[in-house]
Design a protein around this motif. Structure first.
Motif, short mmCIF file in Angstrom:
data_model
loop_
_atom_site.label_atom_id
_atom_site.label_comp_id
_atom_site.label_asym_id
_atom_site.label_seq_id
_atom_site.Cartn_x
_atom_site.Cartn_y
_atom_site.Cartn_z
N LEU A 43 -38.43 -40.53 -20.47
CA LEU A 43 -37.32 -40.37 -21.14
C LEU A 43 -37.68 -40.10 -22.66
CD1 LEU A 43 -34.30 -40.12 -21.70
CD2 LEU A 43 -34.14 -42.52 -21.36
N TRP A 44 -38.72 -41.25 -23.17
CA TRP A 44 -39.05 -41.35 -24.59
C TRP A 44 -39.91 -40.11 -25.04
CZ3 TRP A 44 -37.29 -43.99 -28.51
CH2 TRP A 44 -36.49 -45.06 -28.17
N GLU A 45 -40.49 -39.44 -24.01
CA GLU A 45 -41.12 -38.38 -24.23
C GLU A 45 -40.51 -36.80 -24.26
OE1 GLU A 45 -44.40 -38.57 -21.51
OE2 GLU A 45 -45.81 -39.80 -23.10
N ASP A 46 -39.04 -37.16 -23.86
CA ASP A 46 -38.25 -35.89 -23.95
C ASP A 46 -37.28 -35.70 -24.83
OD1 ASP A 46 -36.01 -34.24 -22.97
OD2 ASP A 46 -37.12 -34.20 -21.12
N SER A 47 -37.21 -34.75 -25.45
CA SER A 47 -36.32 -34.43 -26.64
C SER A 47 -34.94 -34.75 -26.52
CB SER A 47 -36.35 -33.20 -27.35
OG SER A 47 -36.18 -32.17 -26.37
N ARG A 48 -34.41 -34.68 -24.66
CA ARG A 48 -33.21 -34.84 -24.55
C ARG A 48 -32.64 -36.44 -24.59
NH1 ARG A 48 -33.72 -31.93 -18.96
NH2 ARG A 48 -35.71 -32.95 -19.17
N ARG A 49 -33.41 -37.35 -25.07
CA ARG A 49 -33.11 -38.57 -25.03
C ARG A 49 -32.25 -38.87 -26.10
NH1 ARG A 49 -38.10 -38.64 -28.04
NH2 ARG A 49 -37.85 -39.59 -30.00
N GLU A 50 -32.34 -38.09 -27.07
CA GLU A 50 -31.25 -38.03 -28.29
C GLU A 50 -29.61 -38.00 -27.59
OE1 GLU A 50 -32.02 -38.84 -31.25
OE2 GLU A 50 -34.06 -38.54 -30.77
N VAL A 51 -29.43 -37.42 -26.45
CA VAL A 51 -28.10 -37.45 -26.07
C VAL A 51 -27.83 -38.56 -24.88
CG1 VAL A 51 -27.68 -34.93 -26.54
CG2 VAL A 51 -28.73 -35.58 -24.42
N ILE A 52 -28.98 -39.26 -24.64
CA ILE A 52 -28.71 -40.29 -23.64
C ILE A 52 -28.21 -41.66 -24.20
CG2 ILE A 52 -29.90 -41.81 -21.73
CD1 ILE A 52 -29.51 -38.77 -20.99
N ASP A 53 -27.33 -42.32 -23.76
CA ASP A 53 -26.67 -43.44 -24.54
C ASP A 53 -27.58 -44.81 -23.79
OD1 ASP A 53 -25.34 -44.30 -22.15
OD2 ASP A 53 -23.53 -43.59 -22.99
N PRO A 54 -27.36 -46.17 -24.29
CA PRO A 54 -28.07 -47.04 -23.99
C PRO A 54 -27.68 -47.42 -22.54
CG PRO A 54 -27.03 -47.60 -25.95
CD PRO A 54 -26.55 -46.13 -25.58
N ASN A 55 -26.71 -46.87 -21.81
CA ASN A 55 -26.25 -46.93 -20.30
C ASN A 55 -26.52 -45.90 -19.79
OD1 ASN A 55 -25.34 -48.46 -18.20
ND2 ASN A 55 -23.35 -47.95 -18.79
#
Length: 81
Positions: A43-55
């Protein structure tokens, strides 16, 4: 594999605790090299993490794996050794 900082793991603490409470993962799965840790690295290496919330946007462990196209979800590579 990159090493996660405490802050990086805490950023998704809400979702991780939801998964632990539901039985999807164990506390041990969050140790370095285990399946939840490896998923967080992906997840941290993927740019899509920006749209993933803490849950994790309410996704299950398997759903997040599929969303990130993480392979080997069903075999021993994702299981504890």
């Amino acid at each position: 594999m990159m090493k996660l900082t405490l802050e990086q793991v805490q950023a998704y603490g809400e979702g991780l605790m939801r998964w632990v409470e539901s039985g999807e993962i164990s506390i041990g799965d969050m140790l370095e090299g285990k399946k939840a840790y490896r998923l967080l690295v992906c997840l941290w290496e993927d740019s899509r993490r920006e749209v993933i919330d803490p849950n994790f946007n309410e996704m299950s462990f398997v759903e997040l794996c599929r969303y990130l196209n993480v392979t080997n979800i069903g075999n021993e590579l994702w299981e504890d050794n």
